[in-house]
Motif scaffolding. Structure first.
Motif, PDB file in Angstrom:
ATOM      1  N   SER A  47       0.828  -1.242   0.047  1.00 15.07           N
ATOM      2  CA  SER A  47       0.031  -0.111  -0.092  1.00 15.07           C
ATOM      3  C   SER A  47       0.811   1.252  -0.007  1.00 15.07           C
ATOM      4  N   ASN A  48       2.131   1.143   0.536  1.00 19.71           N
ATOM      5  CA  ASN A  48       3.075   2.520   0.736  1.00 19.71           C
ATOM      6  C   ASN A  48       3.749   2.397  -0.497  1.00 19.71           C
ATOM      7  N   ALA A  49       4.097   1.702  -1.402  1.00 16.66           N
ATOM      8  CA  ALA A  49       5.163   1.452  -2.449  1.00 16.66           C
ATOM      9  C   ALA A  49       4.646   2.697  -3.671  1.00 16.66           C
ATOM     10  N   ILE A  50       5.917   3.099  -4.038  1.00 17.11           N
ATOM     11  CA  ILE A  50       5.797   3.789  -5.199  1.00 17.11           C
ATOM     12  C   ILE A  50       6.018   2.939  -6.384  1.00 17.11           C
ATOM     13  N   SER A  51       5.086   2.720  -7.336  1.00 16.66           N
ATOM     14  CA  SER A  51       5.302   1.947  -8.571  1.00 16.66           C
ATOM     15  C   SER A  51       5.164   2.845  -9.817  1.00 16.66           C
ATOM     16  N   ALA A  52       6.292   2.413 -10.746  1.00 15.34           N
ATOM     17  CA  ALA A  52       6.517   3.170 -11.930  1.00 15.34           C
ATOM     18  C   ALA A  52       7.257   2.175 -12.892  1.00 15.34           C
ATOM     19  N   GLY A  53       7.201   2.427 -14.169  1.00 19.73           N
ATOM     20  CA  GLY A  53       7.993   1.465 -15.115  1.00 19.73           C
ATOM     21  C   GLY A  53       7.309   0.959 -16.251  1.00 19.73           C
ATOM     22  N   ALA A  54       7.862   0.762 -17.220  1.00 19.68           N
ATOM     23  CA  ALA A  54       7.174   0.223 -18.592  1.00 19.68           C
ATOM     24  C   ALA A  54       7.113  -1.285 -18.246  1.00 19.68           C
ATOM     25  N   SER A  55       7.646  -2.028 -17.302  1.00 15.04           N
ATOM     26  CA  SER A  55       7.559  -3.364 -17.278  1.00 15.04           C
ATOM     27  C   SER A  55       6.380  -4.249 -17.150  1.00 15.04           C
ATOM     28  N   THR A  56       5.338  -3.584 -16.747  1.00 16.67           N
ATOM     29  CA  THR A  56       4.024  -4.007 -16.861  1.00 16.67           C
ATOM     30  C   THR A  56       3.515  -4.348 -18.231  1.00 16.67           C
ATOM     31  N   SER A  57       3.891  -3.359 -19.153  1.00 16.27           N
ATOM     32  CA  SER A  57       3.548  -3.696 -20.736  1.00 16.27           C
ATOM     33  C   SER A  57       4.709  -4.510 -21.158  1.00 16.27           C
ATOM     34  N   LEU A  58       5.804  -4.316 -20.813  1.00 14.87           N
ATOM     35  CA  LEU A  58       6.848  -5.032 -21.409  1.00 14.87           C
ATOM     36  C   LEU A  58       6.481  -6.821 -21.178  1.00 14.87           C
ATOM     37  N   ILE A 118     -10.594 -10.890 -19.260  1.00 13.78           N
ATOM     38  CA  ILE A 118      -9.881  -9.740 -18.916  1.00 13.78           C
ATOM     39  C   ILE A 118     -10.617  -8.689 -18.249  1.00 13.78           C
ATOM     40  N   ALA A 119     -11.723  -8.443 -18.679  1.00 14.43           N
ATOM     41  CA  ALA A 119     -12.778  -7.281 -18.190  1.00 14.43           C
ATOM     42  C   ALA A 119     -13.260  -7.525 -16.613  1.00 14.43           C
ATOM     43  N   VAL A 120     -13.460  -8.887 -16.522  1.00 12.35           N
ATOM     44  CA  VAL A 120     -13.590  -9.351 -15.004  1.00 12.35           C
ATOM     45  C   VAL A 120     -12.662  -9.341 -14.174  1.00 12.35           C
ATOM     46  N   ILE A 121     -11.556  -9.912 -14.397  1.00 17.11           N
ATOM     47  CA  ILE A 121     -10.352  -9.765 -13.740  1.00 17.11           C
ATOM     48  C   ILE A 121     -10.049  -8.348 -13.282  1.00 17.11           C
ATOM     49  N   SER A 122     -10.061  -7.357 -14.366  1.00 11.62           N
ATOM     50  CA  SER A 122      -9.712  -6.075 -14.171  1.00 11.62           C
ATOM     51  C   SER A 122     -10.615  -5.401 -13.150  1.00 11.62           C
ATOM     52  N   TYR A 123     -12.008  -5.686 -13.294  1.00  7.59           N
ATOM     53  CA  TYR A 123     -13.003  -5.097 -12.614  1.00  7.59           C
ATOM     54  C   TYR A 123     -12.772  -5.562 -11.075  1.00  7.59           C
ATOM     55  N   PHE A 124     -12.267  -6.967 -10.954  1.00  3.52           N
ATOM     56  CA  PHE A 124     -12.262  -7.485  -9.384  1.00  3.52           C
ATOM     57  C   PHE A 124     -11.090  -6.875  -8.689  1.00  3.52           C
ATOM     58  N   MET A 125      -9.792  -6.526  -9.469  1.00  5.51           N
ATOM     59  CA  MET A 125      -8.706  -6.102  -9.061  1.00  5.51           C
ATOM     60  C   MET A 125      -8.897  -4.456  -8.556  1.00  5.51           C
ATOM     61  N   TYR A 126      -9.875  -3.927  -9.426  1.00  9.39           N
ATOM     62  CA  TYR A 126     -10.022  -2.612  -9.065  1.00  9.39           C
ATOM     63  C   TYR A 126     -10.901  -2.488  -7.791  1.00  9.39           C
ATOM     64  N   ILE A 127     -11.961  -3.205  -7.664  1.00  9.83           N
ATOM     65  CA  ILE A 127     -12.782  -3.404  -6.530  1.00  9.83           C
ATOM     66  C   ILE A 127     -11.856  -3.712  -5.315  1.00  9.83           C
ATOM     67  N   LYS A 128     -11.119  -4.855  -5.452  1.00 13.80           N
ATOM     68  CA  LYS A 128     -10.263  -5.414  -4.322  1.00 13.80           C
ATOM     69  C   LYS A 128      -9.292  -4.103  -4.003  1.00 13.80           C
ATOM     70  N   GLY A 129      -8.739  -3.404  -4.756  1.00 19.50           N
ATOM     71  CA  GLY A 129      -7.762  -2.503  -4.392  1.00 19.50           C
ATOM     72  C   GLY A 129      -8.650  -1.173  -3.572  1.00 19.50           C
ATOM     73  N   MET A 130      -9.797  -0.919  -4.063  1.00 18.54           N
ATOM     74  CA  MET A 130     -10.527   0.079  -3.374  1.00 18.54           C
ATOM     75  C   MET A 130     -11.065  -0.526  -1.900  1.00 18.54           C
ATOM     76  N   ILE A 131     -11.476  -1.574  -1.784  1.00 12.99           N
ATOM     77  CA  ILE A 131     -12.067  -2.035  -0.417  1.00 12.99           C
ATOM     78  C   ILE A 131     -10.518  -2.486   0.418  1.00 12.99           C
ATOM     79  N   VAL A 132      -9.587  -2.887   0.033  1.00 15.00           N
ATOM     80  CA  VAL A 132      -8.355  -2.887   0.738  1.00 15.00           C
ATOM     81  C   VAL A 132      -7.734  -1.552   1.353  1.00 15.00           C
ATOM     82  N   TYR A 133      -7.828  -0.641   0.324  1.00 15.89           N
ATOM     83  CA  TYR A 133      -7.281   0.593   0.641  1.00 15.89           C
ATOM     84  C   TYR A 133      -8.190   1.968   0.972  1.00 15.89           C
ATOM     85  N   GLY A 134      -9.449   1.341   0.960  1.00 13.43           N
ATOM     86  CA  GLY A 134     -10.621   2.376   1.260  1.00 13.43           C
ATOM     87  C   GLY A 134     -10.877   2.611   2.466  1.00 13.43           C
TER      88      GLY A 134
END
Length: 224
Positions: free
Chosen positions: A114-125, A208-224
């Motif tokens: 939750s505290n890490a700064i994340s950056a870089g093109a490696s996700t796309s790579l 991919i749409a379902v997985i993306s939605y799940f990850m967004y909601i999970k992140g919002m719940i965890v860090y909300g």
């Protein structure tokens, strides 16, 4: 298969130029390893995404931390892009690059620190690597694509194993990018030749749409 070597990787060149330009701007504005500068230029922190700054699921793929980071990722963008883009075409390549980057950042948002700064093109790579694997699955009768897929699968596995041995590496972002790139590759296939049956293409998009939605909601719940 068409003679893909005739195509020029214009999108690869554009993405590389944009990424380098952002890095120069970071350096001039306070340094590419300065936390405030990274945040200003769009690096991802989970709390800021949770606060509504959703653009930080996109911008991190253009932001880099330090000279070694930009050199490694810049070289990989150039090397892999000039192979993949002529094969799949400019539009498909851009879709793979951007969407796998987003799915990688979503995975980092959902499962990363939750505290890490994340950056870089490696996700796309990692998405680009996995797209080769998807093409080898679709066109398994093609020996060239089959061997290419095996090579990039090995590259994915080796890099993920290295991630486990190093600190400060966003392995969730890499995994998410790989999953996204594989599914997008399955959905798109290659232009001008046999593609997957429509049911499999639609299924890949839905997954991919379902997985993306799940990850967004999970992140919002965890860090909300």
């Amino acid at each position: 298969m068409r003679d893909y070597q005739q195509e020029k990787p214009y999108v690869t060149w554009f993405l590389l130029a944009l990424t380098l330009a952002v890095f120069v701007a970071e350096t001039i504005s306070g340094g590419s390893e300065n936390v405030n500068t990274l945040i200003t230029f769009g690096a991802k922190t989970n709390n800021l995404v949770q606060e509504g700054q959703w653009f930080r699921l996109i911008t991190p793929m253009f932001v880099h931390i330090g000279i070694l980071h930009i050199l490694m990722n810049g070289f990989t963008i150039y090397y892999v892009g000039q192979i993949l883009e002529p094969m799949v075409g400019h539009v498909r390549f851009l879709i793979i690059y951007l969407l796998s980057g987003i799915t990688g950042n979503l995975a980092s948002f959902a499962f990363g620190s939750s505290n890490a700064i994340s950056a870089g093109a490696s996700t796309s790579l990692f998405g680009m690597f996995a797209a080769f694997l998807a093409l080898s699955v679709i066109y398994k009768e093609n020996q060239f694509l089959s061997e290419l897929g095996k090579s990039f699968l090995g590259l994915i596995v080796i890099n993920l194993l290295l991630d486990l041995t190093m600190s400060g590496i966003d392995i969730w972002g890499h995994l998410g990018g790989a999953v996204g790139g594989f599914l997008i590759g399955l959905a798109l296939g290659l232009p001008g030749i046999k593609r997957p049956q429509i049911i499999f293409r639609v299924l890949a998009i839905v997954i991919i749409a379902v997985i993306s939605y799940f990850m967004y909601i999970k992140g919002m719940i965890v860090y909300g």
